[in-house]
Design a protein around this motif. Structure first.
Motif, PDB file in Angstrom:
ATOM      1  N   UNK A  26      -8.836  24.182 -19.123  1.00  0.00           N
ATOM      2  CA  UNK A  26      -9.707  25.021 -19.170  1.00  0.00           C
ATOM      3  C   UNK A  26     -10.268  25.050 -17.715  1.00  0.00           C
ATOM      4  N   UNK A  27     -10.098  26.121 -16.981  1.00  0.00           N
ATOM      5  CA  UNK A  27     -10.588  26.058 -15.490  1.00  0.00           C
ATOM      6  C   UNK A  27     -12.003  26.529 -15.298  1.00  0.00           C
ATOM      7  N   UNK A  28     -12.451  27.402 -16.117  1.00  0.00           N
ATOM      8  CA  UNK A  28     -13.799  27.910 -15.954  1.00  0.00           C
ATOM      9  C   UNK A  28     -14.764  26.976 -16.409  1.00  0.00           C
ATOM     10  N   UNK A  29     -15.910  26.654 -15.607  1.00  0.00           N
ATOM     11  CA  UNK A  29     -16.748  25.744 -16.062  1.00  0.00           C
ATOM     12  C   UNK A  29     -17.649  26.374 -17.200  1.00  0.00           C
ATOM     13  N   UNK A  30     -17.894  27.453 -17.230  1.00  0.00           N
ATOM     14  CA  UNK A  30     -18.378  28.071 -18.372  1.00  0.00           C
ATOM     15  C   UNK A  30     -17.585  28.015 -19.623  1.00  0.00           C
ATOM     16  N   UNK A  31     -16.524  28.344 -19.859  1.00  0.00           N
ATOM     17  CA  UNK A  31     -15.748  27.880 -20.999  1.00  0.00           C
ATOM     18  C   UNK A  31     -15.571  26.612 -21.318  1.00  0.00           C
ATOM     19  N   UNK A  32     -15.799  25.517 -20.365  1.00  0.00           N
ATOM     20  CA  UNK A  32     -15.663  24.224 -20.678  1.00  0.00           C
ATOM     21  C   UNK A  32     -16.944  24.148 -21.511  1.00  0.00           C
ATOM     22  N   UNK A  33     -18.014  24.528 -21.003  1.00  0.00           N
ATOM     23  CA  UNK A  33     -19.294  24.351 -21.534  1.00  0.00           C
ATOM     24  C   UNK A  33     -19.311  24.830 -23.057  1.00  0.00           C
ATOM     25  N   UNK A  34     -18.964  25.972 -23.088  1.00  0.00           N
ATOM     26  CA  UNK A  34     -18.862  26.650 -24.508  1.00  0.00           C
ATOM     27  C   UNK A  34     -17.904  26.168 -25.467  1.00  0.00           C
TER      28      UNK A  34
END
Length: 273
Positions: free
Chosen positions: A84-92
């Motif tokens: 998961x490259x996006x930090x936002x998606x990691x958090x979600x």
């Protein structure tokens, strides 16, 4: 400056352990507790074959749960950290993993009962698909259901420290290994796993200690057909046999400390802390 923290540790950690150790040498009758220095509780505990059977059962639950949670937790953490490259998606996605933990442990355990029961969702689905000819009795009120509940309850305690450790890995190390001709499996085994050992060890300590001290999960999910050390302590307390319960608690504490001590000989978690 450290004195307030020392005071807190003494009052809420050291003193209770000392009190439990002291009470474990007392004697108890049907009507009273006698403050006396006596090894009767320990001699009864170590002289009973039930004790060894229950401790082995507890260790079995801990080891199987640890193996399953490590496999699941490492897979989830690896996916979140490296795919998961996006930090936002990691958090979600990480928050999605935590949603079940917003409810009580009891509620999450009880939710498995209608799913695993003889006439539950799992058996009904398997029967309708023609996989089985009759309902499976071992899905509920068995060691399988106990371990399943443990895995459900404690996998997140393995995911969090491993994910935290993976996020600290310098990506240039992985790129260097790839440039050196290493394939994905070699990078995982020789680079990622060695660098995530502190996180694995912290998760292991959490899971093993929680499983070995748990008693509610075993009582509910086994239908009171199985026992662990926590249930021995709970039963003694229910019978007002506090010295016996304290002696069992001391032995359990020593057992957990020995297991943790063995783990810590392989990994220095101070690097992670």
């Amino acid at each position: 400056m450290a004195s307030p923290l020392v005071l807190v540790l003494v009052l809420f950690l050291v003193m209770p352990i000392i009190m439990i150790g002291t009470v474990s040498f007392w004697r108890a009758t049907e009507f009273s507790i006698i403050p006396a220095f006596d090894f009767e509780n320990y001699s009864f505990l170590f002289g009973s074959p039930v004790t060894y059977s229950v401790f082995l059962n507890t260790l079995k639950y801990a080891l199987i749960t640890w193996a399953v949670t490590l496999t699941l937790g490492y897979t989830v953490a690896y996916f979140l950290a490296f795919h998961v490259r996006s930090l936002t998606w990691q958090i979600v996605l990480f928050l999605l993993c935590t949603i079940p933990f917003w409810t009580s442990n009891i509620i999450r355990m009880i939710s498995w009962i209608p799913f695993l029961g003889r006439n539950g969702i799992a058996n009904s689905a398997l029967l309708s698909w023609g996989v089985i000819d009759e309902p499976l009795d071992w899905l509920l009120f068995s060691d399988f259901s106990v371990i399943l509940a443990f895995v459900h309850l404690y996998t997140l305690f393995m995911v969090v420290p491993i994910f935290n450790t993976m996020m600290r890995i310098d990506k240039s190390l992985i790129e260097a290994a790839r440039d050196g001709g290493a394939n994905g499996l070699q990078i995982l085994w020789n680079v990622i796993i060695p660098l995530t050992k502190p996180g694995i060890m912290i998760g292991t300590i959490f899971v093993v200690t929680l499983v070995m001290g748990d008693f509610v999960t075993v009582r509910i999910m086994s239908g009171s057909q199985s026992a662990n050390v926590g249930r021995l302590i709970s039963n003694d307390i229910a019978l007002l046999q506090y010295p016996s319960a304290a002696a069992t608690a001391v032995v359990l504490l020593c057992s957990v400390l020995i297991v943790i001590g063995i783990f810590l000989r392989f990994v220095d978690i101070r690097k992670e802390l």
